[in-house]
Motif scaffolding. Structure first.
Motif, PDB file in Angstrom:
ATOM      1  N   ILE A  93       0.807  -0.968   0.214  1.00 34.25           N
ATOM      2  CA  ILE A  93      -0.505  -0.338   0.180  1.00 34.25           C
ATOM      3  C   ILE A  93       0.776   1.591   0.051  1.00 34.25           C
ATOM      4  O   ILE A  93       0.823   1.974  -0.993  1.00 34.25           O
ATOM      5  CB  ILE A  93      -0.843   0.529   1.040  1.00 34.25           C
ATOM      6  N   ASP A  94       2.023   0.637   1.174  1.00 34.37           N
ATOM      7  CA  ASP A  94       3.043   2.219   0.732  1.00 34.37           C
ATOM      8  C   ASP A  94       3.186   2.785  -0.557  1.00 34.37           C
ATOM      9  O   ASP A  94       3.420   3.635  -0.647  1.00 34.37           O
ATOM     10  CB  ASP A  94       3.680   2.774   2.661  1.00 34.37           C
ATOM     11  N   VAL A  95       3.968   2.096  -0.740  1.00 30.37           N
ATOM     12  CA  VAL A  95       4.804   1.738  -2.036  1.00 30.37           C
ATOM     13  C   VAL A  95       3.648   2.273  -2.771  1.00 30.37           C
ATOM     14  O   VAL A  95       4.229   2.661  -3.880  1.00 30.37           O
ATOM     15  CB  VAL A  95       5.253   0.969  -2.680  1.00 30.37           C
ATOM     16  N   ASP A 103      -7.355  -3.210   1.234  1.00 30.07           N
ATOM     17  CA  ASP A 103      -6.823  -2.187   1.504  1.00 30.07           C
ATOM     18  C   ASP A 103      -6.287  -1.987   0.062  1.00 30.07           C
ATOM     19  O   ASP A 103      -6.651  -0.381  -0.211  1.00 30.07           O
ATOM     20  CB  ASP A 103      -6.086  -1.981   2.503  1.00 30.07           C
ATOM     21  N   LEU A 104      -5.899  -2.568  -0.718  1.00 25.90           N
ATOM     22  CA  LEU A 104      -5.683  -2.435  -2.226  1.00 25.90           C
ATOM     23  C   LEU A 104      -6.259  -2.118  -2.786  1.00 25.90           C
ATOM     24  O   LEU A 104      -6.578  -1.081  -4.090  1.00 25.90           O
ATOM     25  CB  LEU A 104      -4.815  -3.523  -2.297  1.00 25.90           C
ATOM     26  N   PHE A 105      -7.768  -2.838  -2.678  1.00 24.67           N
ATOM     27  CA  PHE A 105      -8.616  -2.451  -3.105  1.00 24.67           C
ATOM     28  C   PHE A 105      -9.359  -1.066  -3.415  1.00 24.67           C
ATOM     29  O   PHE A 105      -9.669  -0.132  -4.355  1.00 24.67           O
ATOM     30  CB  PHE A 105      -9.653  -3.722  -3.839  1.00 24.67           C
ATOM     31  N   VAL A 119     -16.739  -8.148 -10.647  1.00 27.59           N
ATOM     32  CA  VAL A 119     -17.216  -8.368  -9.110  1.00 27.59           C
ATOM     33  C   VAL A 119     -16.876  -7.634  -7.924  1.00 27.59           C
ATOM     34  O   VAL A 119     -16.131  -6.655  -8.137  1.00 27.59           O
ATOM     35  CB  VAL A 119     -16.865  -9.529  -8.692  1.00 27.59           C
ATOM     36  N   THR A 120     -17.977  -8.180  -7.138  1.00 33.43           N
ATOM     37  CA  THR A 120     -18.023  -6.561  -6.337  1.00 33.43           C
ATOM     38  C   THR A 120     -17.889  -7.750  -5.078  1.00 33.43           C
ATOM     39  O   THR A 120     -17.666  -8.201  -4.255  1.00 33.43           O
ATOM     40  CB  THR A 120     -19.467  -6.055  -5.943  1.00 33.43           C
ATOM     41  N   LEU A 121     -16.414  -7.258  -4.241  1.00 24.42           N
ATOM     42  CA  LEU A 121     -16.102  -8.022  -3.511  1.00 24.42           C
ATOM     43  C   LEU A 121     -16.402  -7.491  -2.153  1.00 24.42           C
ATOM     44  O   LEU A 121     -17.469  -6.199  -1.454  1.00 24.42           O
ATOM     45  CB  LEU A 121     -14.570  -7.785  -3.113  1.00 24.42           C
ATOM     46  N   ARG A 122     -16.875  -8.843  -1.545  1.00 26.17           N
ATOM     47  CA  ARG A 122     -17.359  -8.678   0.170  1.00 26.17           C
ATOM     48  C   ARG A 122     -16.100  -8.137   1.121  1.00 26.17           C
ATOM     49  O   ARG A 122     -14.822  -8.423   1.127  1.00 26.17           O
ATOM     50  CB  ARG A 122     -17.726  -9.456   0.723  1.00 26.17           C
ATOM     51  N   THR A 123     -17.043  -7.200   1.876  1.00 22.21           N
ATOM     52  CA  THR A 123     -16.048  -6.132   3.506  1.00 22.21           C
ATOM     53  C   THR A 123     -15.613  -7.657   3.964  1.00 22.21           C
ATOM     54  O   THR A 123     -16.650  -8.550   4.774  1.00 22.21           O
ATOM     55  CB  THR A 123     -16.202  -5.825   3.716  1.00 22.21           C
ATOM     56  N   PRO A 124     -14.223  -7.836   4.777  1.00 22.81           N
ATOM     57  CA  PRO A 124     -14.158  -9.330   5.345  1.00 22.81           C
ATOM     58  C   PRO A 124     -14.625  -8.807   6.777  1.00 22.81           C
ATOM     59  O   PRO A 124     -15.148  -7.555   6.582  1.00 22.81           O
ATOM     60  CB  PRO A 124     -12.419  -8.367   5.491  1.00 22.81           C
ATOM     61  N   HIS A 125     -15.264  -9.770   6.861  1.00 27.96           N
ATOM     62  CA  HIS A 125     -16.165 -10.484   8.362  1.00 27.96           C
ATOM     63  C   HIS A 125     -15.186  -8.859   9.624  1.00 27.96           C
ATOM     64  O   HIS A 125     -16.178  -8.234  10.201  1.00 27.96           O
ATOM     65  CB  HIS A 125     -16.535 -11.922   8.792  1.00 27.96           C
ATOM     66  N   HIS A 126     -13.722  -8.888   9.736  1.00 23.43           N
ATOM     67  CA  HIS A 126     -13.626  -8.994  10.683  1.00 23.43           C
ATOM     68  C   HIS A 126     -13.875  -6.684  10.911  1.00 23.43           C
ATOM     69  O   HIS A 126     -12.691  -6.562  11.702  1.00 23.43           O
ATOM     70  CB  HIS A 126     -12.236  -8.434  11.551  1.00 23.43           C
ATOM     71  N   GLU A 154     -16.131  -1.170  10.283  1.00 24.37           N
ATOM     72  CA  GLU A 154     -15.988  -0.247   9.573  1.00 24.37           C
ATOM     73  C   GLU A 154     -16.442   1.283   8.542  1.00 24.37           C
ATOM     74  O   GLU A 154     -15.759   2.088   8.104  1.00 24.37           O
ATOM     75  CB  GLU A 154     -13.803   0.270   8.995  1.00 24.37           C
ATOM     76  N   ASN A 155     -17.972   0.600   8.557  1.00 25.12           N
ATOM     77  CA  ASN A 155     -18.438   0.908   7.206  1.00 25.12           C
ATOM     78  C   ASN A 155     -18.308   1.152   5.304  1.00 25.12           C
ATOM     79  O   ASN A 155     -17.948   1.903   5.115  1.00 25.12           O
ATOM     80  CB  ASN A 155     -19.703   2.152   7.964  1.00 25.12           C
ATOM     81  N   LEU A 156     -17.094   0.014   5.387  1.00 24.60           N
ATOM     82  CA  LEU A 156     -16.225   0.534   3.861  1.00 24.60           C
ATOM     83  C   LEU A 156     -17.056   0.470   3.081  1.00 24.60           C
ATOM     84  O   LEU A 156     -18.012  -0.295   2.659  1.00 24.60           O
ATOM     85  CB  LEU A 156     -15.490   0.214   3.665  1.00 24.60           C
ATOM     86  N   ALA A 157     -16.789   1.047   1.830  1.00 23.13           N
ATOM     87  CA  ALA A 157     -17.592   1.062   0.711  1.00 23.13           C
ATOM     88  C   ALA A 157     -17.136  -0.579   0.249  1.00 23.13           C
ATOM     89  O   ALA A 157     -15.988  -0.048  -0.348  1.00 23.13           O
ATOM     90  CB  ALA A 157     -17.791   1.598  -0.264  1.00 23.13           C
ATOM     91  N   PRO A 158     -18.045  -1.351  -0.219  1.00 22.52           N
ATOM     92  CA  PRO A 158     -17.400  -2.561  -1.037  1.00 22.52           C
ATOM     93  C   PRO A 158     -16.535  -2.588  -2.426  1.00 22.52           C
ATOM     94  O   PRO A 158     -17.254  -1.843  -3.210  1.00 22.52           O
ATOM     95  CB  PRO A 158     -18.176  -3.575  -0.604  1.00 22.52           C
ATOM     96  N   PRO A 159     -15.520  -2.582  -2.487  1.00 19.77           N
ATOM     97  CA  PRO A 159     -14.774  -2.205  -3.961  1.00 19.77           C
ATOM     98  C   PRO A 159     -14.508  -3.345  -5.216  1.00 19.77           C
ATOM     99  O   PRO A 159     -16.076  -4.063  -5.134  1.00 19.77           O
ATOM    100  CB  PRO A 159     -13.613  -2.045  -3.245  1.00 19.77           C
ATOM    101  N   THR A 160     -15.682  -3.037  -6.629  1.00 13.07           N
ATOM    102  CA  THR A 160     -15.975  -3.622  -7.509  1.00 13.07           C
ATOM    103  C   THR A 160     -15.042  -3.458  -8.096  1.00 13.07           C
ATOM    104  O   THR A 160     -13.820  -2.577  -8.750  1.00 13.07           O
ATOM    105  CB  THR A 160     -17.119  -2.389  -8.207  1.00 13.07           C
ATOM    106  N   VAL A 161     -14.465  -4.803  -8.470  1.00 11.76           N
ATOM    107  CA  VAL A 161     -13.221  -4.927  -9.861  1.00 11.76           C
ATOM    108  C   VAL A 161     -13.303  -5.453 -11.122  1.00 11.76           C
ATOM    109  O   VAL A 161     -14.979  -6.402 -11.482  1.00 11.76           O
ATOM    110  CB  VAL A 161     -12.097  -5.754  -9.044  1.00 11.76           C
ATOM    111  N   ASN A 162     -12.299  -5.666 -12.119  1.00 12.75           N
ATOM    112  CA  ASN A 162     -12.759  -6.396 -13.191  1.00 12.75           C
ATOM    113  C   ASN A 162     -11.997  -7.547 -12.897  1.00 12.75           C
ATOM    114  O   ASN A 162     -10.476  -7.540 -12.254  1.00 12.75           O
ATOM    115  CB  ASN A 162     -13.019  -5.666 -14.265  1.00 12.75           C
ATOM    116  N   ALA A 163     -12.932  -8.970 -13.035  1.00  9.55           N
ATOM    117  CA  ALA A 163     -11.673 -10.316 -12.917  1.00  9.55           C
ATOM    118  C   ALA A 163     -11.813 -10.450 -14.099  1.00  9.55           C
ATOM    119  O   ALA A 163     -12.281 -10.920 -14.919  1.00  9.55           O
ATOM    120  CB  ALA A 163     -12.327 -10.771 -12.150  1.00  9.55           C
ATOM    121  N   LEU A 164     -10.243 -11.429 -15.008  1.00  3.72           N
ATOM    122  CA  LEU A 164     -10.024 -11.720 -15.992  1.00  3.72           C
ATOM    123  C   LEU A 164      -8.896 -13.367 -15.640  1.00  3.72           C
ATOM    124  O   LEU A 164      -7.984 -13.144 -14.810  1.00  3.72           O
ATOM    125  CB  LEU A 164      -8.718 -10.958 -16.103  1.00  3.72           C
ATOM    126  N   LEU A 165      -9.546 -14.079 -15.442  1.00  2.00           N
ATOM    127  CA  LEU A 165      -9.423 -15.796 -15.344  1.00  2.00           C
ATOM    128  C   LEU A 165      -8.774 -16.527 -16.256  1.00  2.00           C
ATOM    129  O   LEU A 165      -9.366 -16.277 -17.031  1.00  2.00           O
ATOM    130  CB  LEU A 165     -10.428 -17.095 -14.995  1.00  2.00           C
TER     131      LEU A 165
END
Length: 453
Positions: A163-165, A191-193, A256-263, A267-278
């Motif tokens: 994240i810092d870099v 946190d990167l997403f 896809v929209t990723l679920r916020t980790p349970h723990h 923090e009421n974080l907005a779940p990030p939406t990303v594009n996934a390539l398999l």
């Protein structure tokens, strides 16, 4: 020497003599990347000067890296987009375990430190130089705390370096250049997403089959059930004893929209939406594990044409593995005989410039073969190279191109250049550079510049 002055001549140690010494060291070590300090510098007085340099508290790794980063930014100033490729490696000192300040590295009885590098790579695959780095040691007190890491805040974890870099690189690269962070599975960090909302772009390989937001579904299941976009073929570079091979890959994609980790629900974080390539390999060669990459990115992927650049750019992640390989196997930094962690880290900063130049030259010759070799070699170097290759002192009016010059250097290092040999590897280029240095030294003695002309 001119290229070395460009790479590190702006290093500010508060003493111009130290900066001049740095430029001289870098130039000498580049000509002898596999040699020990005494072998590379040639004289005992020069070796003593190097040890004094690395012991000088005015000399900081930050000043060396900052100077090189300035040269890296110059190299990429005309590029509208740059790939910031990150990776971590362990630097182990098995031959010098008593050096002060080193820490455990996870293997019983071994000590060293960790290096996290961020390499700038053009969208054509040519390395431009180092943009950021992190160096650290582990404390013996951290041993055995692995089970507690999940509960620790991100800022107290080693993974915060990703994240810092990413943030640091975005602040130093001009806004006119788009930055795409590229990382392997270790960079699969929630946190990167989250940085995507602040215009940070990324292309990372997923490590976790994450749950999706407002759904009981998982990442892999959704993407592998998406329509196939198409197939393509890539070259997988040789590794260890395995030769280079071709892999036929099938591409599938979904948003896809990723679920916020349970723990972290509180923090009421907005779940990030990303594009996934398999990316999956079809019919791998006998004995080879099939490639399967789940790539997550901020880039749109709705068509085969949009998916191809993502795949290609992720393969450029291998460039930083080659960079670390040059540092450890080529420059042999793990064999340095310096007494403290700080001295070893200063030496590593110097050798990082050496490794960066060798890496850039190798790929520049492959990606821009018709460019004049004077973009990487000084005049006396290509002239000495031409003379040694053709056994003549009659020089052409124009210097050879990059591809030709690198092939000649490789042949000095023992490369045969047969059709089945492919491109010259880094080892033969190192050996070739060592011979070229000696040839250039003799050429400059026999052809001194006409200072009165």
């Amino acid at each position: 020497m001119l290229w070395a002055a460009k790479e590190c001549g702006t290093a500010d140690f508060g003493d111009a003599r130290l900066t001049q010494r740095l430029v001289s060291f870098v130039a000498e070590l580049t000509e002898h990347p596999q040699s020990s300090l005494p072998e590379a510098l040639g004289q005992w007085s020069a070796t003593k000067a190097a040890h004094r340099f690395f012991s000088n508290e005015k000399v900081t790794g930050k000043a060396i890296y900052d100077s090189h980063r300035g040269a890296t930014l110059d190299n990429m100033q005309d590029q509208s987009m740059i790939l910031a490729v990150q990776d971590t490696t362990i630097v182990t000192f098995t031959l010098h375990r008593k050096a002060e300040g080193l820490g455990p590295i996870g293997q019983t009885g071994l000590s060293g430190f960790f290096l996290h590098s961020c390499l700038a790579v053009s969208t054509k695959g040519v390395p431009q130089g180092i943009l950021a780095h992190r160096l650290w040691t582990r404390s013996t007190e951290d041993k055995g705390k692995r089970e507690l890491r999940r509960q620790r805040p991100l800022e107290d974890k080693e993974s915060v370096r990703w994240i810092d870099v990413t943030k640091e690189v975005r602040t130093v690269v001009p806004d006119t250049t788009k930055v795409m962070m590229v990382g392997d599975r270790e960079s699969d960090i929630f946190d990167l997403f989250l940085l995507a909302v602040n215009n940070h772009d990324f292309l990372v390989r997923a490590a976790w089959d994450r749950r999706l937001h407002d759904s009981d579904d998982h990442l892999w299941h959704v993407v592998e059930n998406a329509p196939v976009l198409g197939q393509t073929t890539i070259k997988v570079p040789r590794r260890d004893e395995r030769p280079e091979r071709e892999a036929i890959l099938t591409l599938q994609a979904a948003t896809v929209t990723l679920r916020t980790p349970h723990h972290r629900k509180k923090e009421n974080l907005a779940p990030p939406t990303v594009n996934a390539l398999l990316v999956r390999e079809q019919s791998p060669q006998d004995g080879e594990p099939p490639i399967e990459w789940m790539l997550l990115t901020t880039l749109p992927i709705t068509t085969f044409e949009e998916a191809l650049p993502c795949l290609t750019w992720y393969t450029y992640r291998w460039r930083i593995e080659r960079y670390h390989y040059i540092l450890k196997s080529g420059c042999q930094i793990e064999k340095l005989q310096l007494e403290t962690k700080d001295r070893l880290m200063r030496a590593l900063a110097v050798y990082s410039i050496v490794a960066s130049r060798l890496l850039r030259l190798t790929y520049q010759a492959r990606e821009t073969p018709e460019a004049p070799c004077t973009e990487a070699l000084r005049e006396s170097e290509w002239q000495a190279l031409y003379t040694a290759t053709h056994k003549t002192t009659v020089l052409p009016e124009q210097p050879p191109n990059m591809q030709t010059a690198v092939l000649w250097i490789a042949k000095l290092g023992g490369f045969l250049g047969r059709k089945s040999d492919g491109n010259p590897g880094l080892k033969v280029l190192w050996r070739g550079f060592r011979r070229l240095h000696d040839l250039t030294t003799m050429w400059e003695i026999l052809h001194p510049p006409n200072i009165y002309g």
